[in-house]
Design a protein around this motif. Structure first.
Motif, PDB file in Angstrom:
ATOM      1  N   ILE A  57      48.273  47.547  46.017  1.00 50.42           N
ATOM      2  CA  ILE A  57      47.641  46.225  46.031  1.00 50.42           C
ATOM      3  C   ILE A  57      48.682  45.131  45.830  1.00 50.42           C
ATOM      4  O   ILE A  57      48.614  44.066  46.451  1.00 50.42           O
ATOM      5  N   LYS A  58      49.662  45.381  44.978  1.00 50.20           N
ATOM      6  CA  LYS A  58      50.662  44.371  44.642  1.00 50.20           C
ATOM      7  C   LYS A  58      51.509  43.977  45.860  1.00 50.20           C
ATOM      8  O   LYS A  58      52.087  42.893  45.906  1.00 50.20           O
ATOM      9  N   TYR A  93      40.652  39.136  26.820  1.00 48.52           N
ATOM     10  CA  TYR A  93      41.540  39.014  27.968  1.00 48.52           C
ATOM     11  C   TYR A  93      40.799  38.310  29.104  1.00 48.52           C
ATOM     12  O   TYR A  93      39.605  38.534  29.309  1.00 48.52           O
ATOM     13  N   GLU A  94      41.496  37.466  29.835  1.00 42.73           N
ATOM     14  CA  GLU A  94      40.949  36.842  31.031  1.00 42.73           C
ATOM     15  C   GLU A  94      41.392  37.654  32.250  1.00 42.73           C
ATOM     16  O   GLU A  94      42.556  38.049  32.353  1.00 42.73           O
ATOM     17  N   ALA A  95      40.454  37.905  33.165  1.00 40.59           N
ATOM     18  CA  ALA A  95      40.790  38.710  34.339  1.00 40.59           C
ATOM     19  C   ALA A  95      39.919  38.314  35.520  1.00 40.59           C
ATOM     20  O   ALA A  95      38.793  37.828  35.357  1.00 40.59           O
ATOM     21  N   SER A  96      40.451  38.528  36.700  1.00 38.21           N
ATOM     22  CA  SER A  96      39.714  38.298  37.938  1.00 38.21           C
ATOM     23  C   SER A  96      39.922  39.505  38.850  1.00 38.21           C
ATOM     24  O   SER A  96      40.764  40.370  38.581  1.00 38.21           O
ATOM     25  N   ILE A  97      39.158  39.550  39.934  1.00 36.74           N
ATOM     26  CA  ILE A  97      39.265  40.662  40.881  1.00 36.74           C
ATOM     27  C   ILE A  97      40.384  40.378  41.877  1.00 36.74           C
ATOM     28  O   ILE A  97      40.467  39.288  42.437  1.00 36.74           O
ATOM     29  N   VAL A  98      41.237  41.360  42.081  1.00 36.79           N
ATOM     30  CA  VAL A  98      42.317  41.267  43.074  1.00 36.79           C
ATOM     31  C   VAL A  98      42.196  42.451  44.013  1.00 36.79           C
ATOM     32  O   VAL A  98      42.088  43.601  43.565  1.00 36.79           O
ATOM     33  N   ILE A  99      42.211  42.190  45.313  1.00 30.00           N
ATOM     34  CA  ILE A  99      42.111  43.250  46.309  1.00 30.00           C
ATOM     35  C   ILE A  99      43.364  43.260  47.172  1.00 30.00           C
ATOM     36  O   ILE A  99      44.204  42.363  47.104  1.00 30.00           O
ATOM     37  N   SER A 100      43.473  44.296  47.980  1.00 28.21           N
ATOM     38  CA  SER A 100      44.579  44.389  48.928  1.00 28.21           C
ATOM     39  C   SER A 100      44.159  43.753  50.252  1.00 28.21           C
ATOM     40  O   SER A 100      43.090  44.085  50.790  1.00 28.21           O
ATOM     41  N   LYS A 109      39.182  47.755  50.457  1.00 26.34           N
ATOM     42  CA  LYS A 109      38.481  48.703  49.594  1.00 26.34           C
ATOM     43  C   LYS A 109      39.249  48.944  48.292  1.00 26.34           C
ATOM     44  O   LYS A 109      38.670  49.421  47.315  1.00 26.34           O
ATOM     45  N   LEU A 110      40.536  48.615  48.295  1.00 28.45           N
ATOM     46  CA  LEU A 110      41.344  48.780  47.086  1.00 28.45           C
ATOM     47  C   LEU A 110      41.214  47.525  46.232  1.00 28.45           C
ATOM     48  O   LEU A 110      41.534  46.426  46.682  1.00 28.45           O
ATOM     49  N   ALA A 111      40.743  47.685  45.003  1.00 26.16           N
ATOM     50  CA  ALA A 111      40.531  46.545  44.118  1.00 26.16           C
ATOM     51  C   ALA A 111      40.935  46.898  42.701  1.00 26.16           C
ATOM     52  O   ALA A 111      40.854  48.053  42.273  1.00 26.16           O
ATOM     53  N   THR A 112      41.374  45.883  41.985  1.00 25.37           N
ATOM     54  CA  THR A 112      41.751  46.053  40.587  1.00 25.37           C
ATOM     55  C   THR A 112      41.541  44.728  39.868  1.00 25.37           C
ATOM     56  O   THR A 112      41.049  43.761  40.463  1.00 25.37           O
ATOM     57  N   LEU A 131      51.360  45.686  35.066  1.00 29.41           N
ATOM     58  CA  LEU A 131      51.717  46.871  35.848  1.00 29.41           C
ATOM     59  C   LEU A 131      53.001  47.518  35.350  1.00 29.41           C
ATOM     60  O   LEU A 131      53.063  48.742  35.174  1.00 29.41           O
ATOM     61  N   TRP A 132      54.059  46.721  35.138  1.00 28.57           N
ATOM     62  CA  TRP A 132      55.310  47.307  34.662  1.00 28.57           C
ATOM     63  C   TRP A 132      55.161  47.838  33.248  1.00 28.57           C
ATOM     64  O   TRP A 132      55.776  48.858  32.880  1.00 28.57           O
TER      65      TRP A 132
END
Length: 362
Positions: free
Chosen positions: A53-54, A108-115, A120-123, A131-132
């Motif tokens: 995704i990144k 924690y603040e978060a939003s949806i990130v897709i590729s 279909k790939l989401a995180t 990630l690191w």
């Protein structure tokens, strides 16, 4: 002093069951292996997905996130979420879970990130920003578990292999070993010892339980540990600790009497030292020193990495440096954020320096 001269110069055998193994060496390897497999199955796929995704991330403004993050042991945070979103008129449902190391209080603040290339790939954006941190934690825990497994298996193999060899005739040589730990139960000493005294030392560790009433032949002291006499079979991988009655080597009665007399004349057997009960506390102190040194080295490395982040990192979003900066005491954190703002003030603020709007500098 030539210790080899005190032994009969012919092949000898050693009694069975003089090399012991703590029960932990039998049941720990399968447990560690199961933990390794479980860790790879739980964390590996999520890391690979987020790496993909990144490469082409797209943050969605709309979408439903159902999940939570939980912190255990103050620093281990695990997150699980079910993501529901639409892209190009197509509805998608995905699940994500990950673990990272962080000192954090609050939400924690978060939003949806897709590729972009594979919607279909989401995180979660939190998963990408950490990630690191996740990769380093994953590799660190994996390495520690794998190293522990290898060390346990090597020790297990050496002891079991040596048990078979010492019952077969072979040339024996006397060697000094350091007693690193001891305990007593029902009149029997259980000892841990290591080949760390002689010049061509192997640093291998072994375990034994002396017969009731028996004591090791303590011949000196090295680096705070009692030094005792052991016999090394020419085909074995570890030495066998000897008892003060020399009953562990299969000798004729006259040979044993002559050997005891020789060792007494050389000053190796006499009034037994009372040092060995202290070995356990000495081993604890030594282990504490090693642990403290390791912690100090880690802190120095982290501080150096943090300074590099403040003055030389190519991006203010470098991870896990942002997490380290966020964990710094308030004065150091403010100082670091000031210098980072001087370098990246025309861009959004990173985690640890961000204001309540999650964009501007605090």
């Amino acid at each position: 002093m030539n210790l080899n001269m005190t032994l009969p110069q012919r092949p000898l055998t050693i009694k069975r069951d003089v090399l012991s193994l703590p029960f932990v060496y039998y049941f720990s390897p399968p447990i560690i292996l199961a933990l390794l497999v479980a860790m790879f199955c739980m964390e590996g796929p999520g890391i690979l997905r987020d790496l993909q995704i990144k490469q082409a991330p797209l943050e969605l403004k709309d979408g439903d996130i159902q999940g939570s993050c939980r912190t255990k042991k103050a620093i281990f945070t695990s997150c699980e979420a079910k993501l529901t979103y639409a892209y190009d008129g197509v509805k998608h449902v995905a699940e994500t879970d990950f673990m990272f190391v962080d000192l954090h209080s609050g939400d924690y603040e978060a939003s949806i990130v897709i590729s972009k290339t594979d919607p279909k790939l989401a995180t979660l954006s939190l998963g990408l920003s950490m990630l690191w941190n996740r990769i380093i934690s994953f590799l660190a825990f994996g390495f520690l578990l794998a190293a522990g497994l290898v060390l346990l298996l090597l020790t297990l193999f050496r002891i079991l292999r040596s048990r078979g060899y010492i019952r077969q005739p072979g040339m024996l040589s006397l060697v000094p070993v350091a007693i690193t730990a001891s305990s007593e139960s029902r009149g029997r000493l259980t000892l841990t010892y290591a080949d760390t005294v002689r010049e061509d030392k192997t640093k291998r560790m072994a375990f034994t339980q002396l017969e009731k009433g028996a004591e090791p032949i303590v011949i000196g002291e090295s680096k705070g540990h009692p030094v005792a006499l052991a016999a090394w079979h020419e085909h074995a991988s570890v030495p066998v600790l000897l008892d003060s009655r020399l009953e562990r080597i299969n000798l004729a009665q006259e040979e044993r009497a002559n050997l005891l007399r020789t060792l007494t004349d050389q000053g190796l057997i006499g009034e037994q030292s009372e040092n060995h009960p202290q070995a356990k506390s000495q081993f604890f102190v030594q282990s504490l020193k090693v642990f403290a040194a390791a912690v100090l080295l880690l802190l120095v490395a982290l501080f150096g990495y943090w300074l590099w982040y403040v003055f030389a990192a190519p991006s203010q979003f470098t991870s896990p440096a942002t997490d380290i900066n966020n964990m710094m005491p308030a004065p150091l954190n403010r100082w670091a954020c000031t210098h980072l703002q001087e370098r990246f003030g025309d861009q959004n603020a990173p985690f640890g320096c961000v204001a309540d709007d999650f964009k501007s500098w605090k």
